[in-house]
Write a protein that holds these residues in place. Structure first.
Motif, PDB file in Angstrom:
ATOM      1  N   ASN A  94      -7.893 -31.406  11.116  1.00 36.86           N
ATOM      2  CA  ASN A  94      -6.906 -32.088  11.943  1.00 36.86           C
ATOM      3  C   ASN A  94      -5.975 -32.966  11.093  1.00 36.86           C
ATOM      4  N   GLY A 115      -6.307 -37.069  11.218  1.00 32.64           N
ATOM      5  CA  GLY A 115      -5.958 -36.710  12.578  1.00 32.64           C
ATOM      6  C   GLY A 115      -6.561 -37.604  13.636  1.00 32.64           C
ATOM      7  N   TRP A 116      -6.106 -37.382  14.867  1.00 39.59           N
ATOM      8  CA  TRP A 116      -6.690 -38.067  16.017  1.00 39.59           C
ATOM      9  C   TRP A 116      -8.125 -37.605  16.238  1.00 39.59           C
ATOM     10  N   LEU A 130      -2.916 -34.054  20.491  1.00 40.69           N
ATOM     11  CA  LEU A 130      -3.118 -34.437  19.094  1.00 40.69           C
ATOM     12  C   LEU A 130      -4.336 -33.752  18.497  1.00 40.69           C
ATOM     13  N   PRO A 145      -1.348 -40.435  15.063  1.00 42.42           N
ATOM     14  CA  PRO A 145      -2.681 -39.913  15.379  1.00 42.42           C
ATOM     15  C   PRO A 145      -3.779 -40.954  15.176  1.00 42.42           C
TER      16      PRO A 145
END
Length: 811
Positions: free
Chosen positions: A56, A76-77, A386, A512
């Motif tokens: 991610n 990432g989220w 996301l 994110p």
């Protein structure tokens, strides 16, 4: 057919078996191969070769010694940590979660140890590397004293040549930390400018830090005792991010993402000697977003990742710029290599350039999601927009012939819409006013999925006609757009996309983590998150037009007497004087009826004077809802309030002298708070005007296409490449206006229904931050909302298309 050089790009079939499209032909992308993937931004993906799926939103990459593997930093989220990608064909072979991660990765000179930034954890993670796998050994805390709670958020990392000192860009502390790796102690902290991002160190001991929010690079020199001292700052231009030193250290390359520039610094004089322009062939100078750099082994060719062009630019450098013999007297942007979505990192692995793209293949349908009452860690976070953004890693050879590069360059131009010939002069009705209304977070299926003759999924409808009768009837009279996509994933991006046609790399890279509660959201006045070209109102004012702002980027005004009505202003540069002092910004305790009351009062004043602003921007946010928060409007009531407010606005406008000369554009800033069976970016668009033609419009249109339409109507300059090369709505207008006034429809849903303390999701909603739009965990919020609207018995849905029976009944 791929160009001849593409063979080295291909990784082993086992690694590529999972590289197919992540969504069906029912997404915004057309049916077909990779080259037919259309992103919500309107750009088309046509990468030079396959890509290995990775985790991610990767932002950083470090090639392992020997060039057989690359380490990625996942930011990432859905997840933070590092991944090990085996370039021999096995793809991702190791995934190591961290409590936080952001950008920084560096190997020690002996190749046996890897350091990784821990971001929100305020740690630097230390891994042992055995040539194939990483093993966490320990971590280094940047907390220097008991009770130290200063957010530091380590970002870029670099090591001294001897490997004894680790240099850490502390992104939220505006400092450079120097760590003694033997003891794990911070031995120095030096000021490095606002939001330090990347750090690099030369063999001579000089250290450079880019200040993302200051337009400078801080320079430091090493004293004989090994400690650093300041050596001044270098003015390099707006938003400096990625840094790259030439092999001998004579040149420092600095990427400026929001101005499409790469500054080249002579490290001896500490001055910029040349600026490499990185815009589209016909401009404007915002929208390429250069954010990562790599030099060829001979130092004569610079590779620049262009995040928003989905490409890598190739610059052949002059002898002066390269500080070595290249045989060239001028710098040339020789060509571009197409990539996957939003390239964020470049690195060398043997004789191949590694290209890491943060958003990879993009998003797709998201009809499912977390189950109410079950922790997100036990459900599928990939249903949230996301969470869908998995990156890709691809390889291209270091040597690319002129013919191959020319072919690839043409593909980049075609994918970005640069190669289209000049179009005929646009023809619009005699419109003089444009009103842009920005609402909050709904998908198409949530609101309009029950309308016939369009691509809706009735099982995903949250707010049917009884709750949103004006939305439904306005779409039926003025046009139903069932292929409208927001450019943004979340509101942090959505409002800039909706008002500036661009989002800086600062917002793209931090959003994110902010939404995952892995980075504090800083509410400040500054330039780090502002687009260089300004906003829609900037262009209108430059044209000499009048502008009025209602609630967008607005805040409560300071001061005021006791008992006086609240007043509002804006801290966005240039917007305060344009902002209505009576129109409330986002606050879920304030109904949209009050907002529209304030707008109608001003409309009446404009009518009395016989003149109305050419451009109005309005935030109408109650469709965000307050979840199940006790004492605030129930979700259906919030939406009904928003719906009636919109209907009343159209009524007032349609009875005013400005109706015939006005077009109203209603968009959602993003579509993060709901499911959609086509794509997580598909949303609601209304174009309301007596000139609007009824019927269903199936063509692709996105946020920046709407802005391009407004710009053409008002004669404004484009703000970025996205509206400059957009697809304005030129074909949706009538030949003669339908001047009938609008009569607002009263929702069947009561507007005054409040959430009860014992309602489903009430306790969970108390933990949500509703002080400002989207300071909440939206995936969880959406499940609470579903439960509040549908009740405990209704399972969170899977996709179901509109049935032929529904179409036949015309429901």
């Amino acid at each position: 057919m791929m160009p001849r050089f593409a063979a080295p790009v291909l990784l082993a079939a086992a690694a590529l078996a999972a590289c197919g499209s992540l969504s069906s032909g029912d997404s915004p992308r057309a049916r077909g191969g990779v080259g037919s993937i259309t992103l919500p931004t309107g750009r088309r993906l046509d990468p030079a070769g396959p890509g290995v799926p990775v985790g991610n939103m990767p932002l950083g990459a470090a090639p392992a010694p020997g060039g057989r593997a690359v380490i990625l930093s996942l930011n990432g989220w859905r997840e933070q940590g590092i991944e090990v990608v085996d370039l021999a064909g096995r793809g991702v072979v190791q995934h190591l979660p961290q409590a936080g991660a952001f950008l920084g990765l560096v190997f020690t000179p002996d190749g046996k140890t890897l350091y990784a930034s821990g971001a929100a954890s305020e740690l630097i993670y230390r891994y042992a590397w055995d040539g194939a796998r990483a093993a966490l050994t320990d971590s280094i805390s940047l907390r220097t004293a008991p009770g130290d709670s200063t957010p530091r958020f380590p970002a870029g990392l670099a090591l001294s040549t001897d490997g004894r000192r680790l240099y850490v860009a502390e992104n939220m502390a505006d400092s450079l930390a120097v760590v003694d790796v033997a003891t794990g102690r911070v031995t120095q902290r030096l000021p490095a400018g606002h939001y330090p991002y990347a750090v690099t160190a030369s063999a001579a001991g000089d250290v450079y830090v880019s200040a993302w929010g200051a337009g400078t690079v801080a320079a430091f020199r090493q004293r004989p005792d090994g400690r650093l001292e300041g050596a001044g700052t270098i003015e390099v231009g707006r938003h400096p991010s990625a840094l790259l030193l030439s092999a001998e250290g004579a040149r420092l390359f600095v990427a400026s993402a929001s101005t499409d520039r790469v500054a080249v610094v002579d490290t001896r004089s500490r001055a910029v000697i040349v600026v490499l322009a990185d815009s589209a062939p016909a401009g404007p100078s915002e929208g390429s977003t250069p954010d990562a750099l790599a030099l060829s082994s001979d130092g004569g060719r610079l590779f620049v990742a262009e995040a928003d062009n989905n490409a890598v630019a190739v610059f052949d450098l002059s002898e002066r710029t390269a500080a070595r013999s290249t045989g060239r007297v001028r710098d040339t942007l020789t060509g571009r290599i197409p990539t996957w979505w939003y390239p964020t990192a470049l690195a060398w692995a043997r004789d191949s350039l590694v290209i890491v793209s943060g958003k990879g293949r993009g998003t797709g349908p998201n009809p499912g999601g977390p189950i109410p009452g079950v922790a997100l860690s036990k459900t599928d976070p990939r249903a949230y927009t996301l969470g869908q953004l998995d990156g890709t890693l691809g390889l291209v050879p270091s040597r690319i012939g002129a013919a191959e590069l020319s072919h690839l360059t043409h593909r980049v131009g075609a994918a970005n819409g640069w190669t289209a010939g000049p179009s005929a002069a646009p023809r619009y009705p005699p419109l003089e006013h444009a009103i842009l209304i920005i609402k909050e977070n709904r998908t198409y299926d949530q609101v309009l999925g029950d309308l016939p003759n369009a691509d809706g999924d009735t099982s995903l409808v949250f707010f049917p006609r009884g709750v949103s009768p004006n939305h439904h009837a306005l779409a039926e009279r003025f046009g139903l757009f069932d292929r409208f996509f927001v450019n943004a994933e979340v509101s942090a991006q959505g409002h800039p996309w909706s008002t500036a046609a661009y989002v800086t790399d600062y917002i793209e890279k931090t959003a994110p983590l902010v939404y995952a509660s892995k980075r504090p959201e800083v509410d400040e006045v500054g330039e780090v998150d502002l687009p260089a070209a300004g906003f829609l109102w900037t262009a209108a004012l430059a044209k000499g037009l009048t502008v009025r702002n209602y609630g967008e980027y607005a805040v409560p005004a300071a001061g005021g007497s006791d008992g006086a009505p609240p007043r509002y202003t804006s801290n966005t540069p240039g917007l305060a004087a344009l902002t209505s002092p009576d129109y409330p910004p986002f606050d879920m305790k304030i109904p949209d009826q009050r907002r529209v009351d304030a707008w109608i009062r001003e409309l009446d004043g404009f009518a009395a004077k016989g003149t109305m602003p050419a451009l109005e921007v309005m935030h109408l946010p109650a469709d965000h809802t307050a979840g199940a928060r006790p004492g605030l409007c129930a979700p259906r009531a919030c939406m009904a309030d928003n719906d009636l407010a919109l209907g009343r606005l159209v009524e007032a406008l349609s009875k005013s002298p400005f109706w015939k000369s006005t077009a109203v554009f209603v968009v959602e800033d993003d579509a993060q708070a709901g499911p959609d069976h086509v794509d997580s970016h598909r949303s609601v668009l209304l174009v309301i005007s007596p000139w609007s033609r009824p019927g269903t419009v199936h063509r692709f249109v996105n946020t920046t296409d709407v802005l391009a339409t407004i710009e053409e109507i008002l004669g404004l300059r484009p703000l970025s490449q996205f509206d400059r090369y957009g697809r304005p709505l030129r074909e949706i207008w009538r030949d003669a206006p339908d001047l009938r006034p609008w009569t607002p429809l009263v929702p069947a849903q009561r507007l005054d229904e409040l959430n009860l303390a014992d309602a489903p999701g009430a306790r969970a909603s108390l933990r949500l931050n509703l002080a400002r739009a989207d300071l909440i965990e939206d995936a969880r919020f959406n499940r609470i909302l579903w439960r509040a609207v549908k009740g405990d018995a209704a399972p969170y849905p899977g996709a179901r298309r509109v049935s032929t029976l529904d179409l036949a009944r015309g429901r």
